[in-house]
Design a protein around this motif. Structure first.
Motif, PDB file in Angstrom:
ATOM      1  N   PRO A 147       0.942  -1.200  -0.011  1.00 26.22           N
ATOM      2  CA  PRO A 147       0.108  -0.044   0.147  1.00 26.22           C
ATOM      3  C   PRO A 147       0.875   1.295   0.002  1.00 26.22           C
ATOM      4  N   PHE A 148       1.868   1.316   0.738  1.00 23.26           N
ATOM      5  CA  PHE A 148       2.796   2.544   0.707  1.00 23.26           C
ATOM      6  C   PHE A 148       3.266   3.034  -0.709  1.00 23.26           C
ATOM      7  N   VAL A 149       3.573   2.076  -1.505  1.00 27.29           N
ATOM      8  CA  VAL A 149       4.225   2.394  -2.789  1.00 27.29           C
ATOM      9  C   VAL A 149       2.979   2.732  -3.488  1.00 27.29           C
ATOM     10  N   ALA A 150       1.887   2.152  -3.390  1.00 21.81           N
ATOM     11  CA  ALA A 150       0.499   2.362  -4.216  1.00 21.81           C
ATOM     12  C   ALA A 150       0.260   4.016  -3.970  1.00 21.81           C
ATOM     13  N   ILE A 151       0.504   4.380  -2.894  1.00 17.65           N
ATOM     14  CA  ILE A 151      -0.378   5.711  -2.400  1.00 17.65           C
ATOM     15  C   ILE A 151       0.427   6.663  -3.273  1.00 17.65           C
ATOM     16  N   PHE A 152       1.845   6.518  -3.251  1.00 14.12           N
ATOM     17  CA  PHE A 152       2.547   7.552  -4.168  1.00 14.12           C
ATOM     18  C   PHE A 152       2.272   7.371  -5.704  1.00 14.12           C
ATOM     19  N   MET A 153       2.182   6.019  -6.021  1.00 18.16           N
ATOM     20  CA  MET A 153       1.732   5.948  -7.559  1.00 18.16           C
ATOM     21  C   MET A 153       0.474   6.576  -7.983  1.00 18.16           C
ATOM     22  N   ILE A 154      -0.488   6.492  -7.053  1.00 14.42           N
ATOM     23  CA  ILE A 154      -1.636   7.165  -7.118  1.00 14.42           C
ATOM     24  C   ILE A 154      -1.720   8.551  -7.154  1.00 14.42           C
ATOM     25  N   ALA A 155      -0.645   9.151  -6.229  1.00 15.53           N
ATOM     26  CA  ALA A 155      -0.417  10.405  -6.040  1.00 15.53           C
ATOM     27  C   ALA A 155       0.078  11.115  -7.574  1.00 15.53           C
ATOM     28  N   GLY A 156       1.056  10.300  -8.072  1.00 15.93           N
ATOM     29  CA  GLY A 156       1.456  10.704  -9.390  1.00 15.93           C
ATOM     30  C   GLY A 156       0.068  10.789 -10.491  1.00 15.93           C
ATOM     31  N   TRP A 157      -0.492   9.979 -10.535  1.00 19.51           N
ATOM     32  CA  TRP A 157      -1.571   9.981 -11.344  1.00 19.51           C
ATOM     33  C   TRP A 157      -2.588  11.069 -11.125  1.00 19.51           C
ATOM     34  N   PHE A 158      -2.709  11.229  -9.792  1.00 13.45           N
ATOM     35  CA  PHE A 158      -3.685  12.311  -9.446  1.00 13.45           C
ATOM     36  C   PHE A 158      -3.163  13.802 -10.078  1.00 13.45           C
ATOM     37  N   ILE A 159      -1.723  13.808  -9.917  1.00 10.55           N
ATOM     38  CA  ILE A 159      -1.013  15.083 -10.551  1.00 10.55           C
ATOM     39  C   ILE A 159      -1.301  15.098 -12.013  1.00 10.55           C
ATOM     40  N   ILE A 160      -1.030  14.081 -12.707  1.00 12.21           N
ATOM     41  CA  ILE A 160      -1.308  14.016 -14.288  1.00 12.21           C
ATOM     42  C   ILE A 160      -2.936  14.121 -14.578  1.00 12.21           C
ATOM     43  N   TRP A 161      -3.774  13.674 -13.787  1.00  9.65           N
ATOM     44  CA  TRP A 161      -5.015  14.197 -13.971  1.00  9.65           C
ATOM     45  C   TRP A 161      -5.346  15.453 -13.784  1.00  9.65           C
ATOM     46  N   PHE A 162      -4.703  16.174 -12.866  1.00 11.68           N
ATOM     47  CA  PHE A 162      -5.021  17.687 -12.465  1.00 11.68           C
ATOM     48  C   PHE A 162      -4.572  18.513 -13.612  1.00 11.68           C
ATOM     49  N   ILE A 163      -3.172  18.181 -14.074  1.00 13.35           N
ATOM     50  CA  ILE A 163      -2.876  19.085 -15.352  1.00 13.35           C
ATOM     51  C   ILE A 163      -3.360  18.757 -16.477  1.00 13.35           C
ATOM     52  N   SER A 164      -3.780  17.364 -16.745  1.00 14.11           N
ATOM     53  CA  SER A 164      -4.223  17.210 -17.963  1.00 14.11           C
ATOM     54  C   SER A 164      -5.646  17.555 -18.327  1.00 14.11           C
ATOM     55  N   HIS A 165      -6.505  17.503 -17.224  1.00 12.03           N
ATOM     56  CA  HIS A 165      -7.886  17.747 -17.643  1.00 12.03           C
ATOM     57  C   HIS A 165      -8.237  19.214 -17.759  1.00 12.03           C
ATOM     58  N   LYS A 166      -7.137  20.108 -17.654  1.00 12.07           N
ATOM     59  CA  LYS A 166      -7.587  21.489 -17.899  1.00 12.07           C
ATOM     60  C   LYS A 166      -7.275  21.595 -19.325  1.00 12.07           C
ATOM     61  N   ASN A 167      -7.882  22.792 -19.936  1.00  6.99           N
ATOM     62  CA  ASN A 167      -7.527  23.165 -21.371  1.00  6.99           C
ATOM     63  C   ASN A 167      -6.133  23.238 -21.603  1.00  6.99           C
ATOM     64  N   LEU A 168      -5.437  22.706 -22.761  1.00  7.34           N
ATOM     65  CA  LEU A 168      -4.153  22.487 -22.947  1.00  7.34           C
ATOM     66  C   LEU A 168      -3.269  23.537 -22.606  1.00  7.34           C
ATOM     67  N   ASP A 169      -3.279  24.864 -22.985  1.00  7.20           N
ATOM     68  CA  ASP A 169      -2.435  25.671 -22.556  1.00  7.20           C
ATOM     69  C   ASP A 169      -2.581  26.268 -21.113  1.00  7.20           C
ATOM     70  N   ASP A 170      -3.749  26.057 -20.526  1.00  2.00           N
ATOM     71  CA  ASP A 170      -3.919  26.388 -19.294  1.00  2.00           C
ATOM     72  C   ASP A 170      -3.200  25.399 -18.207  1.00  2.00           C
ATOM     73  N   GLY A 171      -3.132  23.984 -18.631  1.00  2.00           N
ATOM     74  CA  GLY A 171      -2.603  22.818 -17.861  1.00  2.00           C
ATOM     75  C   GLY A 171      -1.354  22.687 -18.342  1.00  2.00           C
ATOM     76  N   LEU A 172      -1.190  21.877 -19.233  1.00  2.00           N
ATOM     77  CA  LEU A 172       0.065  21.409 -19.957  1.00  2.00           C
ATOM     78  C   LEU A 172       0.956  22.609 -20.186  1.00  2.00           C
ATOM     79  N   GLY A 173       0.580  23.664 -20.848  1.00  2.00           N
ATOM     80  CA  GLY A 173       1.354  24.696 -21.513  1.00  2.00           C
ATOM     81  C   GLY A 173       2.004  25.636 -20.242  1.00  2.00           C
ATOM     82  N   LYS A 174       1.131  25.836 -19.231  1.00  2.00           N
ATOM     83  CA  LYS A 174       1.958  26.516 -18.128  1.00  2.00           C
ATOM     84  C   LYS A 174       2.840  25.672 -17.402  1.00  2.00           C
ATOM     85  N   VAL A 175       2.368  24.398 -17.145  1.00  2.00           N
ATOM     86  CA  VAL A 175       3.143  23.654 -16.236  1.00  2.00           C
ATOM     87  C   VAL A 175       4.485  23.529 -16.980  1.00  2.00           C
ATOM     88  N   CYS A 176       4.590  23.267 -18.144  1.00  2.00           N
ATOM     89  CA  CYS A 176       5.796  23.146 -18.988  1.00  2.00           C
ATOM     90  C   CYS A 176       6.706  24.604 -19.040  1.00  2.00           C
TER      91      CYS A 176
END
Ligand code: TRP
Length: 496
Positions: A147-176
Motif C-alpha cells: 500500500p505504501f508504494v501504491a499511495i505514491f503512485m496514485i498521487a502521481g496519477w492524480f497530478i497527471i489528471w490535475f494537469i491534463s484535464h484543463k485546457n491544453l494551454d492552461d494545464g500542460l502549457g503553463k506547467v511546462c
C-alpha cells in the motif's frame, strides 16, 4: 474560452516538447549508457544517431502532425483508412509505457518524501529492495500488494489528471512553461555543486576515458540509437500530437533543433553530475568508480541516498532538490505519453478533454497497481523490453514508411522551409526519411529481437504475451467501436 487543444504560443510548444524529451531517460538511463558503451567513444555513434535519425525524423513527425491537426490515429486513417487498427496500437503501447513510467515516478515520490529526513537509513540498498519494494525476482510476489508504494503512485496519477484535464494551454502549457526552465536551473546547481566535490575529477576521468575499440562493436551503435529513441521520445506520437496543437506561424524545423539540443545538453550535463558524485563516493569509500556505478534504479535509489548520507547536512538540501528534479522531469514526460491516447479517444468518441483524461487516469492508475506489488520491479523490466525492443522500433518503421512514402514527405518541404529561421530542408532530408532511417530501423529491430532471445524464462514470455494481448485486444475494441463523430474519416489538411 481558449481552445481546449491549442498552445497559446510557440514557446509553450517548444517547452512542452523539451519537457517530453527530458525525463527519466536523461537522468536515470543516460549516464550509465554512456559509461558502459565506451565512455568518450560513445559520442561518435551518439552524434551519428542524432544527425541521421533524430533530427530528420522529428521534423517529419512534427510536419505530419501539424498538417492533420488531429490525433495520430485520425491522421493515419486519412492517410490510409485500412490502417485504423495500427493507428490504435501505437497510442495503446505508449499508454502501457506511461503506466510503468508512473511507477518510477511513484518510487521517486517516495524518495522525495524520505529525503527530507534521510528516511532510507544507513543501508539504502537493503531499504530499497527488502523494506520498501520487497522485491521478488519472479512473478511469485504479484499477490503481495504494498500500500505504501501504491499511495505514491496514485498521487502521481492524480497530478497527471490535475494537469491534463484543463485546457491544453492552461494545464500542460503553463506547467511546462514554469517547470521546464526550473528543471534546467536546479540541474545546473546540482551539477556545479557536484563538480566542486573532492574526487569529482576521478569520476570524470573514468567517464570520459574513451574505449575506441568498442566502436567496432554493434552493441554500442544499438545502445546509441536506442538511447536517442527513448530520450527524445521519438516516433511515439508525442511529437506528432504536440505539433498538431500548434498555430500556423510555427517554425517546426527550428523547434526540432532546439528540442534535440536541449535534450542532449541536459543528459550530458546530468552525466557530469552523476560521475562527479561517483568520483566523490569513490574517494570517500576507497572503492573504484567502476564498482559503484550501476543501472538506473540502483543509481538513483541506492547510490544517491548513500551519497546524501555521506554529505551530512548538505544532503538534506541536495537530496530533496535532486528527487524533486527527477519528479518534475518524469511528470512532464509522462504528460506527453498520456496525451497520445487521450487525444485519440477524444477525437473518435467525441469526449471532452475533461472526460477523456478522467477515464484514462482511472484506468491507468488502476492498471499501475500491478507494479505496486513485490513483483512490480520484475514485471516493469520486462514491460520495458516489450515496449522498447519489440513494439516501438517496429511501429516507428511503419510510421516512417507511412509518412515518408504514402503521405509523401516532399509535400511538407515548402511549408516547413518557409517558416524556418535556422536551416532549410533539401534532398538530403528526403533521402534520410525515405531510405536511411527505414534501413537503420530494420537493423535495430532485428538487433533488438536478437537481444530478446537471451531472455527466455517462461514467466517473462508469459508477461510479454499478456502485454501483446492487451495491446491487440484494446486496439481492436477501439477500432471496432463506431465513431461518435461524423468527421472521424474526414480530416482537413493544413498544407495544400
Ligand atoms: N523521453 C522520455 C525520457 O527521456 C521517455 C519517453 C520515452 C517518453 N518515450 C516516450 C515520453 C514517449 C513520452 C512519450 O524519459
Amino acid at each position: 474560452m481558449a481552445n481546449e487543444n491549442k498552445w497559446g504560443s510557440s514557446l509553450a510548444f517548444i517547452l512542452a516538447m523539451i519537457g517530453s524529451a527530458v525525463g527519466l531517460g536523461n537522468i536515470w538511463r543516460y549516464p550509465y549508457v554512456l559509461y558502459s558503451n565506451g565512455g568518450g567513444a560513445f559520442y561518435i555513434p551518439y552524434l551519428v544517431a542524432i544527425f541521421s535519425l533524430a533530427i530528420p525524423f522529428l521534423i517529419l513527425e512534427y510536419g505530419v502532425g501539424y498538417n492533420y491537426q488531429s490525433s495520430f490515429t485520425k491522421a493515419l486513417i486519412k492517410i490510409k483508412p485500412k490502417f485504423e487498427f495500427y493507428g490504435w496500437v501505437l497510442p495503446v503501447v505508449v499508454f502501457i509505457m506511461a503506466v510503468y513510467y508512473s511507477t518510477i515516478i511513484g518510487w521517486d515520490g517516495i524518495y522525495l518524501f524520505l529525503s527530507f529526513f534521510k528516511g532510507w537509513g544507513a543501508d539504502p540498498n537493503t531499504f530499497l529492495n527488502v523494506n520498501l519494494l520487497q522485491s521478488t525476482d519472479s512473478l511469485s510476489g504479484v499477490f503481495n500488494f504494498i500500500p505504501f508504494v501504491a499511495i505514491f503512485m496514485i498521487a502521481g496519477w492524480f497530478i497527471i489528471w490535475f494537469i491534463s484535464h484543463k485546457n491544453l494551454d492552461d494545464g500542460l502549457g503553463k506547467v511546462c512553461k514554469v517547470f521546464v526552465p526550473v528543471l534546467f536551473v536546479i540541474m545546473f546547481f546540482i551539477v556545479i555543486f557536484s563538480l566542486t566535490l573532492p574526487g569529482a575529477n576521478i569520476g570524470l576521468a573514468e567517464l570520459f576515458n574513451p574505449n575506441w575499440s568498442l566502436l567496432w562493436h554493434f552493441d554500442i551503435w544499438m545502445a546509441a540509437f536506442g538511447q536517442i529513441f527513448f530520450s527524445l521520445s521519438l516516433g511515439m506520437g508525442a511529437g506528432f500530437t504536440y505539433a498538431s496543437y500548434t498555430g500556423d506561424d510555427i517554425d517546426l524545423i527550428s523547434s526540432g533543433l532546439y528540442v534535440v539540443i536541449a535534450n542532449s545538453a541536459f543528459e550530458n550535463f546530468a552525466a557530469l553530475g552523476v560521475f562527479s558524485i561517483l568520483g566523490y563516493m569513490s574517494l570517500q569509500s576507497g572503492t573504484p568508480v567502476s564498482q559503484i556505478i550501476t543501472q538506473g534504479t540502483t543509481l538513483i535509489f541506492v547510490v544517491y541516498p548513500q551519497v546524501f548520507n555521506v554529505l551530512g547536512t548538505i544532503g538534506l538540501i541536495a537530496g530533496p532538490l535532486f528527487f524533486f528534479t527527477v519528479y518534475v522531469a518524469g511528470i512532464t514526460s509522462m504528460l506527453s505519453a498520456f496525451e497520445v491516447l487521450s487525444i485519440s479517444i477524444q477525437n473518435k468518441f467525441s469526449l471532452t478533454r475533461r472526460k477523456a483524461t478522467l477515464i484514462l487516469c482511472l484506468v491507468g492508475g488502476f492498471a499501475s497497481m500491478v507494479y505496486a506489488t513485490s513483483a512490480g520491479g520484475y514485471i516493469l523490466g520486462i514491460a520495458d523490453i516489450f515496449v522498447n525492443n519489440i513494439v516501438i522500433i517496429f511501429s516507428v518503421l511503419v510510421e516512417c514508411i507511412m509518412f515518408a512514402w504514402i503521405f509523401k514527405a516532399e509535400r511538407l518541404i515548402d511549408f516547413l522551409n518557409s517558416r524556418s529561421k535556422t536551416f532549410k530542408l533539401g534532398k538530403w532530408w528526403l533521402i534520410h526519411v525515405k531510405y536511411i532511417i527505414p534501413a537503420i530501423l530494420i537493423v535495430i529491430w532485428v538487433g533488438g529481437l536478437y537481444e530478446l532471445l537471451s531472455i527466455k524464462t517462461t514467466e517473462s514470455v508469459i508477461i510479454i504475451i499478456v502485454l501483446a494481448l492487451i495491446t491487440i485486444i484494446s486496439s481492436l475494441i477501439f477500432t471496432k467501436r463506431p465513431a461518435k463523430t461524423k468527421d472521424w474519416f474526414e480530416t482537413e489538411e493544413r498544407i495544400k
